[in-house]
Design a protein around this motif. Sequence first.
Motif: not given
Lengths: 309, 191
Positions: A110-113, B26-33
């Motif tokens: 999941y990223v922003e471009l 916070l869960v989404a941030l953790k998973n994205n990291t």
Amino acid sequence: MWTWLRTLLPELGGTGNPPLGDRGGLDWLQVMDNQRIAVLRRGGLMNLAAAPSFVLLWGIACLGLFYYALKPWLLLLATCSLLFSLGLFRRYRLIADTPTSTLSSGAQGYVELQGKAALPDGVGFRGLPHLPVTVWLPGYVEDEPFVLDDGKGRCLLYPRGAEIIACPGDSHYSWLNAIYPGQTLYALGELHTLRSVGDSDEQRERLAALLAEWKSNPLQLRRCFDVDGNGQIDPDEWQQVLVAAQRWVTDDLREQQRAPGTHVMDGAKAGQLFLITNIPPEKLAGRYRQMAFVHLLYWLSCLLAMLII
Amino acid sequence: MNTGLIIFLSLLGGLVLWAILLYNQLVALKNNTAKAWSNIDVLLKQRNAELPKLVAVCKEHMQYEQATLQKVMEARNRVASAMQSGDMGALGAAEGALRIGLGNLFAVAEAYPELKASDSFRHLRERITGLEDSIADRREFYNDSAAINNTRIEQFPDVVIAKAFSFKPFRLMSFSAEETSDVDVAAHFTA
């Protein structure tokens, strides 16, 4: 001309009268009307809730219900305001909390471009006649993929299922919400890179093709693999041919898999937002944050009003 | 129903929904990291697989540069073991040493025309350099993701949710000191 346009404008197909004017031009009012609905549809309810005019009307409605002391309706509006506030706050945080990726790194997930909009290779024109070329035109060209070029790489965006917020361009029609080639684009979604898979079927097919090619040149085959020099390829030597061909195909496939793939953004995982816009992200995030705050105030005000009534 | 009770329930509902929203973010941030880290991990593994091939090609031509080659392989092994243990500090240091080792190797290779002309060497050099660039980009992306996560879990009111559900900060992947230290150009001329 009308027949061609009719295939492009299915929404206008059932009107009976062609939207083209007698003088051969577009029916601008029809186009604007058609586009307005599409803009609301593609932007979604939350973007409607973030529109200043909507927020103003919402506030007037709250005041009216307070004036006429309609408690149940006030509660309904309060609940909606709460949901709008949470939804807009979530959008603000998603934009603020997602780091920008470059296409050269090809970071997956999941990223922003950020980059420039462009038409895909081989597409010369997209949009309506009498209008500038567009890559995305609500109500008319909505689901065809287009390109985001960040200067280091290109990504194909599939807008079907995306929340798209387009504002009129500075150098184009001030009333036309569209995305034009060359405009700065912001996209938020799940990025993945498509590469050649090189599965066992493909490997088998390539091996068969390579062996057929080698067999078509028996002189070369004997020169390379006829170890005992008897003028023919014995079963043992044939095994060596197979091993060499296998190695050749494996190396070739490995090289192919290493080659730069095609970056694609075509959605987001459940609960995440797939957003494409030509509005600068800071401006959009700021708008979401402000409107989330306004809806929060409406929610609290409606509850207070219920207490006063 | 009593209006006061309705308002109380509405406020409570709003608070619960807000807490759920914060938790999910916070869960989404953790998973994205975590995903950003796995993006680097993939490239590090690919690069580590290419290094022995590069060293093997170099060995054929560089008989008097065994120390340089050995340093590269040692740094590679340190990177591999740091990756396995998940020690971000050790990984940063090992990555720095490996980059310096590779830089030296490519500089020394300039003195070996046969090696420079070799297709295998050229191909491996391009491949490894490309992977290094991608690793640098992805490291930047990972650090951005980790910094956002770390800031969020320390900010109020997110810190309440983060403490309650034990959200941990991610360690940034930083260069080793020798890589970021200023280069003493004068020393190169006076030596």
